[in-house]
Design a protein around this motif. Sequence first.
Motif, mmCIF file in Angstrom:
data_model
loop_
_atom_site.group_PDB
_atom_site.id
_atom_site.type_symbol
_atom_site.label_atom_id
_atom_site.label_comp_id
_atom_site.label_asym_id
_atom_site.label_seq_id
_atom_site.Cartn_x
_atom_site.Cartn_y
_atom_site.Cartn_z
ATOM 1 N N VAL B 73 0.858 -1.182 0.000
ATOM 2 C CA VAL B 73 0.000 0.000 0.000
ATOM 3 C C VAL B 73 0.890 1.227 0.000
ATOM 4 O O VAL B 73 2.074 1.163 0.309
ATOM 5 N N GLY B 74 0.298 2.344 -0.363
ATOM 6 C CA GLY B 74 1.068 3.584 -0.414
ATOM 7 C C GLY B 74 1.654 3.770 -1.786
ATOM 8 O O GLY B 74 1.468 2.952 -2.681
ATOM 9 N N THR B 75 2.421 4.838 -1.950
ATOM 10 C CA THR B 75 2.900 5.152 -3.281
ATOM 11 C C THR B 75 4.157 4.394 -3.629
ATOM 12 O O THR B 75 4.517 4.270 -4.771
ATOM 13 N N SER B 76 4.879 3.907 -2.624
ATOM 14 C CA SER B 76 6.100 3.188 -2.939
ATOM 15 C C SER B 76 6.409 2.184 -1.861
ATOM 16 O O SER B 76 6.235 2.449 -0.690
ATOM 17 N N ARG B 77 6.856 0.995 -2.286
ATOM 18 C CA ARG B 77 7.290 0.070 -1.258
ATOM 19 C C ARG B 77 8.789 0.210 -1.077
ATOM 20 O O ARG B 77 9.399 -0.417 -0.244
ATOM 21 N N LEU B 78 9.380 1.017 -1.939
ATOM 22 C CA LEU B 78 10.824 1.140 -1.842
ATOM 23 C C LEU B 78 11.211 1.988 -0.647
ATOM 24 O O LEU B 78 12.360 1.981 -0.208
ATOM 25 N N GLY B 79 10.198 2.773 -0.135
ATOM 26 C CA GLY B 79 10.453 3.574 1.071
ATOM 27 C C GLY B 79 11.631 4.487 0.862
ATOM 28 O O GLY B 79 11.565 5.418 0.063
ATOM 29 N N GLU B 80 12.707 4.169 1.524
ATOM 30 C CA GLU B 80 13.863 5.055 1.474
ATOM 31 C C GLU B 80 14.605 4.957 0.143
ATOM 32 O O GLU B 80 15.398 5.810 -0.200
ATOM 33 N N ALA B 81 14.296 3.884 -0.606
ATOM 34 C CA ALA B 81 15.131 3.577 -1.762
ATOM 35 C C ALA B 81 15.078 4.633 -2.864
ATOM 36 O O ALA B 81 16.040 4.826 -3.574
ATOM 37 N N GLY B 82 13.985 5.301 -3.027
ATOM 38 C CA GLY B 82 13.946 6.237 -4.136
ATOM 39 C C GLY B 82 13.059 7.427 -3.837
ATOM 40 O O GLY B 82 12.070 7.293 -3.126
ATOM 41 N N PRO B 83 13.383 8.582 -4.362
ATOM 42 C CA PRO B 83 12.505 9.725 -4.191
ATOM 43 C C PRO B 83 11.261 9.469 -5.002
ATOM 44 O O PRO B 83 11.348 9.164 -6.194
ATOM 45 N N ASP B 84 10.111 9.520 -4.399
ATOM 46 C CA ASP B 84 8.882 9.231 -5.111
ATOM 47 C C ASP B 84 8.175 10.532 -5.424
ATOM 48 O O ASP B 84 8.517 11.587 -4.899
ATOM 49 N N PRO B 96 10.937 14.438 -9.365
ATOM 50 C CA PRO B 96 10.627 13.071 -9.782
ATOM 51 C C PRO B 96 10.796 12.885 -11.287
ATOM 52 O O PRO B 96 11.255 11.863 -11.737
ATOM 53 N N ASP B 97 10.407 13.870 -12.057
ATOM 54 C CA ASP B 97 10.326 13.650 -13.490
ATOM 55 C C ASP B 97 11.197 14.658 -14.222
ATOM 56 O O ASP B 97 10.734 15.668 -14.727
ATOM 57 N N SER B 98 12.468 14.377 -14.265
ATOM 58 C CA SER B 98 13.355 15.268 -15.012
ATOM 59 C C SER B 98 14.024 14.461 -16.113
ATOM 60 O O SER B 98 14.055 13.235 -16.067
ATOM 61 N N GLY B 99 14.527 15.144 -17.091
ATOM 62 C CA GLY B 99 15.183 14.462 -18.202
ATOM 63 C C GLY B 99 16.306 13.573 -17.712
ATOM 64 O O GLY B 99 16.504 12.462 -18.198
ATOM 65 N N GLU B 100 17.017 14.098 -16.710
ATOM 66 C CA GLU B 100 18.143 13.360 -16.145
ATOM 67 C C GLU B 100 17.674 12.024 -15.554
ATOM 68 O O GLU B 100 18.226 10.968 -15.833
ATOM 69 N N GLN B 101 16.593 12.124 -14.772
ATOM 70 C CA GLN B 101 16.047 10.927 -14.138
ATOM 71 C C GLN B 101 15.605 9.921 -15.192
ATOM 72 O O GLN B 101 15.768 8.718 -15.045
ATOM 73 N N ALA B 125 10.257 -3.823 -9.203
ATOM 74 C CA ALA B 125 10.730 -2.633 -8.492
ATOM 75 C C ALA B 125 10.946 -1.490 -9.480
ATOM 76 O O ALA B 125 10.581 -0.337 -9.200
ATOM 77 N N LEU B 126 11.499 -1.802 -10.642
ATOM 78 C CA LEU B 126 11.711 -0.766 -11.657
ATOM 79 C C LEU B 126 10.374 -0.206 -12.148
ATOM 80 O O LEU B 126 10.229 0.999 -12.350
ATOM 81 N N ALA B 127 9.410 -1.105 -12.318
ATOM 82 C CA ALA B 127 8.100 -0.657 -12.780
ATOM 83 C C ALA B 127 7.462 0.261 -11.758
ATOM 84 O O ALA B 127 6.873 1.290 -12.098
ATOM 85 N N VAL B 128 7.609 -0.094 -10.459
ATOM 86 C CA VAL B 128 7.049 0.726 -9.401
ATOM 87 C C VAL B 128 7.676 2.111 -9.451
ATOM 88 O O VAL B 128 6.989 3.138 -9.384
ATOM 89 N N GLU B 129 8.988 2.140 -9.617
ATOM 90 C CA GLU B 129 9.679 3.423 -9.654
ATOM 91 C C GLU B 129 9.221 4.234 -10.874
ATOM 92 O O GLU B 129 8.954 5.438 -10.776
ATOM 93 N N ALA B 130 9.101 3.548 -12.008
ATOM 94 C CA ALA B 130 8.735 4.252 -13.239
ATOM 95 C C ALA B 130 7.368 4.902 -13.106
ATOM 96 O O ALA B 130 7.180 6.074 -13.456
ATOM 97 N N GLY B 132 5.825 5.669 -10.364
ATOM 98 C CA GLY B 132 5.905 6.716 -9.345
ATOM 99 C C GLY B 132 6.476 8.011 -9.915
ATOM 100 O O GLY B 132 6.027 9.102 -9.581
ATOM 101 N N ARG B 133 7.432 7.877 -10.788
ATOM 102 C CA ARG B 133 8.087 9.080 -11.308
ATOM 103 C C ARG B 133 7.342 9.705 -12.470
ATOM 104 O O ARG B 133 7.150 10.910 -12.534
#
Lengths: 290, 443
Positions: B73-84, B96-101, B125-130, B132-133
């Motif tokens: 539940v929530g926006t990310s299970r990565l918690g500390e792992a990535g800026p959501d 979250p959404d920059s060209g660099e990212q 995990a990559l899909a979750v991050e994608a 989210g960003r």
Amino acid sequence: MTWFASPDDAAARLGGAGYLADDATATSAYLAGQLGKPLLVEGPAGVGKTELAKAVARAHGAELVRLQCYEGLDEARALYEWNYKKQLLRIQAGSDDESWAATQDDIFSEEFLLTRPLLTAIRRDGPTVLLIDEVDKTDVEVEGLLLEVLSDFQVTVPELGTITATRRPYVVLTSNASRDLSEAVRRRCLFLHLDHPTPEREREIVVSHVPDAEDALVRRVVDVVGRLRSAELRKAPSIAETVDWVRTLVALQAGSLGDDAAAAAMERTLGVVVKHGSDLEAAAKELARA
Amino acid sequence: MMLDRHLGFVGALRAGGVPVAVSEDLDALAAVSSLGWERRASVREAYAATLLKRTSHRPAFDALFDLWFPPRVGTSRLGEAGPDADSAQTEGQGAPDSGEQREDLRRRLEEALADPATTDAQVEALAVEAVGRFGRLSGRPAGASTWSAYTTLRRLAPGELDVDEDALAGFEAAVQREALRRIAEQKGAEHVGRTAVRPATDRVAFTSASAAELTQMRRAVAPLARRLAARLARDHRSGRRGPLDVRRTVRSSLGTGGVPLTTHHRPRRPRRTDLVVLCDVSGSVAHFARFTLMLVVALREQFSGVRAFAFVDDVVEVTDLLRPGADVAEVLGDLVDARGRAVRLGRTDYGRSLRSFVERHGDAVGPRTTVLVLGDARSNYSDPGLVPLKRMVDGARQVFWLNPEPRRQWDSGDSDAGRYAAVVPMAECRDLDQLARFVREHL
């Protein structure tokens, strides 16, 4: 009796009996024992449906009672039959002054009853695994016959009364889905779909059966078999055939040969996994591509 | 609490076309309570074992299970792992959404998908991050933002990466799941469940199937044909016992003291039909024609002879393409070539095609022949050719017309369905399910 204590226990014990179960299989096998319901296993030929039932029996030292279904299977072959010939002999051998009522009581007793697999499984006292194999091959009428057995674990013989199981057998039904089973049968069963295993799992299975096979060889064979399965042949290679193929190649010592020689050995022994003339051509093509 | 979830889930399954009987419902509860709710995988398999009774229902089941029993539940299970997206709402570094990212994630994605050792969990995990960003769609009223798999995939464009198709499909499916999960969390699983479930393969319309669905349907044809063949063979055999075989009956009665307890019969002579298939292979209905032909080929042993003709505005015979055991992909390719031969001016013309069929191949139809016409009956406002059709009907044992369009579209625009239906019984045949039913009932 409890068959398995948990899905993990089921996976461990089936593993001990030589059957590597995945998550779904272990959970279903556990639930079938726990809920006392028959397990309907459906999937293509050669993915280990029948083997699952045998493994459950082996894991518990239980007796396996097998009912092989075929078109035209009837009550007399599946459930029970009166031994006409013996009854006739008994009547002819009877003395003249015996009353008809006594004779009748006698010829419809246990002695003249031929039990077939379903009744045998229900009457057994020891732990029993009942395997109803290829249930989709039977006629629809036999399904009706199975309903009473599968839901209440009892069989009614008009002359003897209703025989109820003292100890519920562990029931496994297998089906290739060549015919749709009725909803009534499906509703009474737990359902498990088995498919061709992932390459990792198939490698584990092969290694567990042929421990002295070289890793590279196993990898290569499993890879080719995977390609053959997706090539839509008339008959996809089964797990048992994969194991046989590796065994064949090990016997030919293909693992220690060079790459080209191993490929040639594989092509020569393609007949172990491909059993149709028209498939052989397509398979050789796939093999060349690999 | 969990009971509410359970009941909601069962309700959603029923609404999604998976029949669940009350007894199965109870079994599922018994199963799950004996397992406990701790392991999600076990709960999923327990539900699958008790509630599902058909493999074709599995995709719908999985989609709904993910919605009602989300993995996190929530926006990310990565918690500390990535800026959501949420935690980085405040403008600043690590937006979250920059060209660099985007470049960074694309690079990591390519590495992960190209590496065969990557586990499903890592892809997920990559899909979750994608999502989210890049998946956020900001809504008009503040705070009513939602998530979109489409936006995520467009921004990220994973299709341009140099990776294996299967791995890519896996990633895209994971993105879909994650976006749906987030939407479901905001709006409730029921809201999403109604739209999230795709129909089972045998209910996908021929004319609107996606490329992935076409592949699935192609795989489904062979087992379907096997089922039908078993059924047809049985129907041909059973119910019609031949005359009494006196010799065998008497012989077997010897075993029971001369009393004929069972009678034996001579087998009936099988009566098989000749089948002629006339199919429209113009673009609009080509898929339908292919599937029907594939099914007919797979069933060819049930018929004494099968001949197939393809037409657009001229007719060619394609029987030789349908040899048994032929590679399905090859047959489809050859059919495309045949289309070239069946074209004169390039526009579908039923009247012309029917006329030239009767003129040149009229001998294919005889009193024992069943003719199947496959097509949408859209003849570009030209003469429908009812006269040659009537001649064909008179010469054949029976003629059927299978139309892949839904019945309500018949007679709209340039469709001549009504006029043909007056001459030939016409059946709607939009998906594999209807096709199978037709074959079973009429052939």
